[in-house]
Design a protein around this motif. Structure first.
Motif, PDB file in Angstrom:
ATOM      1  N   ASP A  71      40.624  46.238  33.039  1.00 21.27           N
ATOM      2  CA  ASP A  71      39.382  45.315  33.109  1.00 21.27           C
ATOM      3  C   ASP A  71      39.574  44.791  34.638  1.00 21.27           C
ATOM      4  OD1 ASP A  71      37.328  43.334  33.035  1.00 21.27           O
ATOM      5  OD2 ASP A  71      38.450  42.174  31.826  1.00 21.27           O
ATOM      6  N   SER A  72      39.183  45.695  35.371  1.00 15.24           N
ATOM      7  CA  SER A  72      39.050  45.350  36.798  1.00 15.24           C
ATOM      8  C   SER A  72      38.341  44.041  37.438  1.00 15.24           C
ATOM      9  CB  SER A  72      38.511  46.564  37.858  1.00 15.24           C
ATOM     10  OG  SER A  72      37.088  46.902  37.485  1.00 15.24           O
ATOM     11  N   ALA A  73      36.852  43.860  36.574  1.00 10.71           N
ATOM     12  CA  ALA A  73      36.281  42.640  37.096  1.00 10.71           C
ATOM     13  C   ALA A  73      37.134  41.371  36.409  1.00 10.71           C
ATOM     14  CB  ALA A  73      34.893  42.601  36.348  1.00 10.71           C
ATOM     15  N   GLY A  74      37.561  41.598  35.356  1.00  3.73           N
ATOM     16  CA  GLY A  74      38.411  40.272  34.938  1.00  3.73           C
ATOM     17  C   GLY A  74      39.731  40.152  35.656  1.00  3.73           C
ATOM     18  N   ALA A  75      40.239  41.341  36.231  1.00  8.92           N
ATOM     19  CA  ALA A  75      41.409  41.087  37.039  1.00  8.92           C
ATOM     20  C   ALA A  75      41.198  40.420  38.562  1.00  8.92           C
ATOM     21  CB  ALA A  75      41.954  42.527  37.323  1.00  8.92           C
ATOM     22  N   LEU A  76      39.902  40.708  38.959  1.00  5.53           N
ATOM     23  CA  LEU A  76      39.262  40.245  40.220  1.00  5.53           C
ATOM     24  C   LEU A  76      38.985  38.545  39.929  1.00  5.53           C
ATOM     25  CD1 LEU A  76      38.524  40.303  43.112  1.00  5.53           C
ATOM     26  CD2 LEU A  76      36.252  41.009  42.303  1.00  5.53           C
ATOM     27  N   ARG A  77      38.327  38.290  38.707  1.00  4.50           N
ATOM     28  CA  ARG A  77      38.274  36.766  38.284  1.00  4.50           C
ATOM     29  C   ARG A  77      39.571  36.156  38.284  1.00  4.50           C
ATOM     30  NH1 ARG A  77      34.323  39.237  34.824  1.00  4.50           N
ATOM     31  NH2 ARG A  77      35.767  39.154  32.924  1.00  4.50           N
ATOM     32  N   GLN A  78      40.387  36.618  37.602  1.00  2.00           N
ATOM     33  CA  GLN A  78      41.727  36.148  37.563  1.00  2.00           C
ATOM     34  C   GLN A  78      42.335  35.805  38.920  1.00  2.00           C
ATOM     35  OE1 GLN A  78      43.271  35.029  34.865  1.00  2.00           O
ATOM     36  NE2 GLN A  78      44.993  33.951  35.796  1.00  2.00           N
TER      37      GLN A  78
END
Length: 296
Positions: free
Chosen positions: A109-116
């Motif tokens: 989940d690259s988008a989630g990783a960026l948000r994190q």
């Protein structure tokens, strides 16, 4: 999947000229997302490491230009081009590409990783140009300051987040590839690339690695062993991804060539064909060194 027909090269040139008018250096791409012009040094021995100094076209990202006449000449020499690349790290925008990939086989989940990462390091991604890829991912366009050089990397920030900086390139919106069309995300066509947040820029430009020199083999052996074990632990559907990630880390730390055979052997033990393993390692070497650029 987008249809490639006689009009595709004409449209690719039109999109490339439009990008060049906005100060984005461009060059023609094939349907494989690779440079459409063959190197003028192909087959020469010993290999020639030319970045366009010879004055001939065919040097990938190093051909990129904003001059309309030069753009037309490049596309005239590549009549089967179906898209265009945009060189990153070049003036005036000094573009930085953030590729949020989609990999359902590995559950990334690259988008989630960026948000994190944004929560951990206290930054927000401003509204900016966003390009949707045929695979369902997206490219975020940011700009960097004149005194900072951002290197290319693959999954260094987090799995599925690739970075294109100096020596790399982005596939421009409007390009057609074998897998489909790249297009601007709704609501971003009127935007200009936003400045990269300082906290994110620090993550993209870590301090240079200082290798250990004491002891037998220094620190390289221990790091190399960890990468080998990482590859050996791959399950079906993860083998190529894990190998590519490990090879990128090895090359970024300066011992990729020395570890290539061991990485290949480890990948083969997991069931990956040797030719696929060596191709993945070679791709990691090109990406991390910036030789000829790599696409997003």
């Amino acid at each position: 999947m987008a249809t490639i027909d006689r009009q595709t090269p004409t449209l690719a040139l039109a999109h490339a000229l439009s990008a060049a008018e906005r100060g984005l250096p461009v060059f023609p791409l094939s349907a494989t997302k690779l440079p459409a012009l063959r190197s003028p040094h192909h087959g020469e021995q010993p290999p020639v490491h030319c970045r366009g100094e010879c004055g001939l076209p065919g040097h990938g990202v190093h051909d990129a230009t904003t001059d309309p006449a030069a753009v037309r000449a490049l596309f005239a020499a590549a009549p089967r081009a179906t898209g265009y690349g945009i060189a990153c790290g070049r003036v005036p925008h000094r573009l930085i590409g953030i590729d949020l990939d989609v990999d359902t086989t590995c559950g990334n989940d690259s988008a989630g990783a960026l948000r994190q990462l944004a929560l951990q390091h206290l930054f927000t991604i401003p509204p900016t140009v966003t390009v949707l890829t045929p695979s369902g991912g997206r490219h975020l366009w940011l700009t960097g300051p004149a005194d900072v050089t951002v290197a290319n990397s693959a999954s260094r920030l987090a799995p599925g987040i690739d970075i294109r900086g100096s020596g790399g390139y982005l596939v421009g919106p409007g390009s057609v590839t074998a897998h489909g069309r790249y297009r601007l995300a709704p609501g971003t066509a009127h935007l200009t690339p936003a400045p990269c947040p300082r906290a994110l820029l620090r993550l993209l430009t870590p301090p240079p690695h200082t290798p250990r020199t004491h002891g037998t083999g220094g620190g390289r052996g221990r790091r190399g062993e960890g990468l080998i074990q990482f590859v050996l632990a791959a399950h079906e559907g993860q083998r190529n991804t894990r190998l590519f990630w490990a090879a990128c880390r090895a090359y970024e730390h300066g011992f990729g060539d020395a570890l290539a055979d061991e990485l290949t052997a480890a990948a083969v033990r997991t069931g990956l064909p040797e030719h696929e393993a060596r191709a993945a390692i070679a791709s990691a070497a090109r990406l991390t060194s910036g030789r000829g650029g790599e696409p997003l």
